[in-house]
Motif scaffolding. Structure first.
Motif, PDB file in Angstrom:
ATOM      1  N   UNK A   1       0.839  -1.183   0.000  1.00  0.00           N
ATOM      2  CA  UNK A   1       0.000   0.000   0.000  1.00  0.00           C
ATOM      3  C   UNK A   1       0.883   1.245   0.000  1.00  0.00           C
TER       4      UNK A   1
ATOM      5  N   UNK B   1      -3.408   9.825   3.552  1.00  0.00           N
ATOM      6  CA  UNK B   1      -2.761   8.850   4.427  1.00  0.00           C
ATOM      7  C   UNK B   1      -1.703   8.138   3.611  1.00  0.00           C
TER       8      UNK B   1
ATOM      9  N   UNK C   1     -12.260  -0.244   4.414  1.00  0.00           N
ATOM     10  CA  UNK C   1     -11.259  -0.982   5.218  1.00  0.00           C
ATOM     11  C   UNK C   1     -10.668  -2.103   4.384  1.00  0.00           C
ATOM     12  N   UNK C   2     -11.374  -2.552   3.354  1.00  0.00           N
ATOM     13  CA  UNK C   2     -10.865  -3.541   2.423  1.00  0.00           C
ATOM     14  C   UNK C   2     -11.006  -2.956   1.033  1.00  0.00           C
TER      15      UNK C   2
ATOM     16  N   UNK D   1     -13.120  -6.847  11.970  1.00  0.00           N
ATOM     17  CA  UNK D   1     -13.811  -6.054  10.942  1.00  0.00           C
ATOM     18  C   UNK D   1     -12.858  -5.589   9.858  1.00  0.00           C
ATOM     19  N   UNK D   2     -11.587  -5.557  10.198  1.00  0.00           N
ATOM     20  CA  UNK D   2     -10.604  -4.940   9.315  1.00  0.00           C
ATOM     21  C   UNK D   2      -9.640  -5.935   8.670  1.00  0.00           C
TER      22      UNK D   2
ATOM     23  N   UNK E   1      -9.017  -8.803   5.669  1.00  0.00           N
ATOM     24  CA  UNK E   1      -9.547  -9.241   4.380  1.00  0.00           C
ATOM     25  C   UNK E   1      -8.567 -10.205   3.710  1.00  0.00           C
TER      26      UNK E   1
ATOM     27  N   UNK F   1     -13.991 -10.327   3.492  1.00  0.00           N
ATOM     28  CA  UNK F   1     -13.800  -9.101   4.262  1.00  0.00           C
ATOM     29  C   UNK F   1     -14.396  -9.298   5.646  1.00  0.00           C
ATOM     30  N   UNK F   2     -13.995  -8.457   6.566  1.00  0.00           N
ATOM     31  CA  UNK F   2     -14.476  -8.626   7.933  1.00  0.00           C
ATOM     32  C   UNK F   2     -14.138  -9.992   8.501  1.00  0.00           C
TER      33      UNK F   2
ATOM     34  N   UNK G   1      -4.859  -8.917   4.339  1.00  0.00           N
ATOM     35  CA  UNK G   1      -4.691  -7.458   4.416  1.00  0.00           C
ATOM     36  C   UNK G   1      -5.433  -6.956   5.648  1.00  0.00           C
TER      37      UNK G   1
ATOM     38  N   UNK H   1      -6.470  -3.289   8.098  1.00  0.00           N
ATOM     39  CA  UNK H   1      -6.537  -1.845   8.237  1.00  0.00           C
ATOM     40  C   UNK H   1      -6.401  -1.507   9.723  1.00  0.00           C
TER      41      UNK H   1
ATOM     42  N   UNK I   1      -5.451   4.229  10.172  1.00  0.00           N
ATOM     43  CA  UNK I   1      -5.390   4.916   8.868  1.00  0.00           C
ATOM     44  C   UNK I   1      -4.262   4.407   7.998  1.00  0.00           C
TER      45      UNK I   1
ATOM     46  N   UNK J   1      -3.019   0.718   5.749  1.00  0.00           N
ATOM     47  CA  UNK J   1      -3.377  -0.589   5.225  1.00  0.00           C
ATOM     48  C   UNK J   1      -2.090  -1.378   4.983  1.00  0.00           C
TER      49      UNK J   1
END
Lengths: 117, 108
Positions: free
Chosen positions: A49, A60, A102-103, B32-33, B35, B50-51, B90, B92, B95, B97
């Protein structure tokens, strides 16, 4: 249907600035609650990223690239852009743009940028 | 910065077999973050999960995700020929990733 398309020079000289644009179609870049981001992948390696810009304009960046990266949005053209300064051969990669939260469900097809003299 | 470590690096299996891929975080990640993505040669990554456990649109139910805290798993119940690819986790957080380094699932 949302589509993202990266564009820009495929070859950049060392020490120069890499500039790429992502054109968004099928959706407004001003849409609330989305991030617009850049991810890269060196040949044969994993995903990294680079950074993202929120619809509000907040940016960001990956701490390892922060000093060299700028991401901006042009709402009039429904585009967002990446600038990476002082590039070296280590910046050679496929660069992807994405719309995400978030994804990352929506990706462009990617564009290869080679850093070489 | 949270580091994601995937294992194994390569998984050699036959079609029809079960694949279990691991993703370990250097510190706790909100479910939740988290994936998972599949990437085939010359293609952009495709969101699978995801999640931590929710399948993305159009993803077959042979793909499932589980886990919490620092340990997450992607399971492919019965490998189809089109499932041989590289898989990335991945996360998060704060802020930022980050991606794991990937697991290649290859045909044995």
């Amino acid at each position: 249907q949302l589509q993202l398309q990266e564009s820009g020079p495929g070859l950049v000289k060392p020490s120069e600035t890499l500039s790429l644009t992502c054109t968004v179609s099928g959706g407004s870049i001003s849409s609330s609650s989305y991030y617009w981001g850049w991810i890269r992948q060196p040949p044969g390696k994993g995903l990294e990223w680079i950074g993202s810009i929120y619809y509000s304009g907040s940016t960001y960046y990956n701490p390892s690239l922060k000093s060299r990266v700028t991401i901006s949005v042009d709402t009039s053209k429904n585009q967002f852009s990446l600038k990476l300064s002082s590039v070296t051969a280590a910046d050679t990669a496929v660069y992807y743009c994405a719309r995400h939260m978030w994804w990352l469900p929506h990706w462009g097809q990617g564009t290869l940028v080679t850093v070489s003299s | 910065e949270i580091v994601l470590t995937q294992s194994p690096g390569t998984l050699s299996l036959s079609p029809g077999e079960r694949a279990t891929l691991s993703c370990r975080a250097s510190q706790s990640v909100s479910s939740s973050y988290l994936a998972w993505y599949q990437q085939k040669p010359g293609q952009a990554p495709r969101l699978l999960i995801y999640g931590a456990s929710s399948r993305a649109t159009g993803i077959p139910d042979r793909f499932s995700g589980s886990g919490s805290g620092t340990d997450f798993t992607l399971t492919i119940s019965r490998l189809e020929p089109e499932d041989f690819a590289v898989y990335y986790c991945q996360q998060y957080g704060s802020s930022h990733w980050t991606f794991g380094q990937g697991t290649k699932v290859e045909i044995k």
